[in-house]
Design a protein around this motif. Structure first.
Motif: not given
Length: 164
Positions: A59-67
């Protein structure tokens, strides 16, 4: 080797070549992150803490996260049952090896899928050559040692193409 044993040979050879040097691979910083995230995810499921899912890493919108939920889940299950200090652990392996092991087993299927897919499109020889080349590339071997998403992404991408 043009028989039904070829996929088994590819899987076993790939698995042995990865497991043999699994403990000699340095720890990649992301492995620690994904081990922790996997255990958090698993504990939230076990304790029915559904509030966790509203603020989890994806749910972090500040950086791209692999699920990476499947990889994180199998790595954390292996860690909990094979290495952790919990009462459910067999304590057979060091922490990082326990997290890496199921991913290494799973991604050992990639050369098998390359072979099966290549055999349908080309010939047995071309497919076998492609699978052997893939399983002997040094950077692929290195990625298959780590508890990160790249190798599982490759597996699921090839499986998607193969089943399409």
């Amino acid at each position: 080797m043009k028989n039904k044993a070829t996929p088994y040979f590819l899987f076993i050879f790939t698995l042995i070549s990865r497991i043999f040097t699994l403990s000699a691979t340095p720890i990649y910083p992301d492995e620690i992150t994904w081990t922790v995230r996997g255990k958090e995810f698993l504990y939230a499921l076990i304790h029915l803490n559904f509030g966790y899912f509203n603020s989890a890493w994806w749910t972090n919108t500040r950086e791209v996260q692999a699920i990476g939920i499947p990889m994180s889940l199998i790595g954390s299950l292996s860690h909990i049952f094979l290495a952790s200090p919990s009462k459910y652990s067999l304590k057979w392996l060091p922490d990082i090896i326990a997290s890496r092991l199921p991913v290494t087993i799973l991604v050992s299927l990639v050369p098998v899928l390359i072979y099966l897919f290549g055999r349908k499109l080309f010939s047995h020889r071309v497919a076998l050559l492609a699978a052997i080349l893939y399983m002997t590339i040094p950077w692929v071997i290195s990625l298959d040692h780590w508890f990160i998403h790249d190798s599982t992404l490759t597996l699921f991408s090839i499986a998607t193409i193969y089943t399409f």
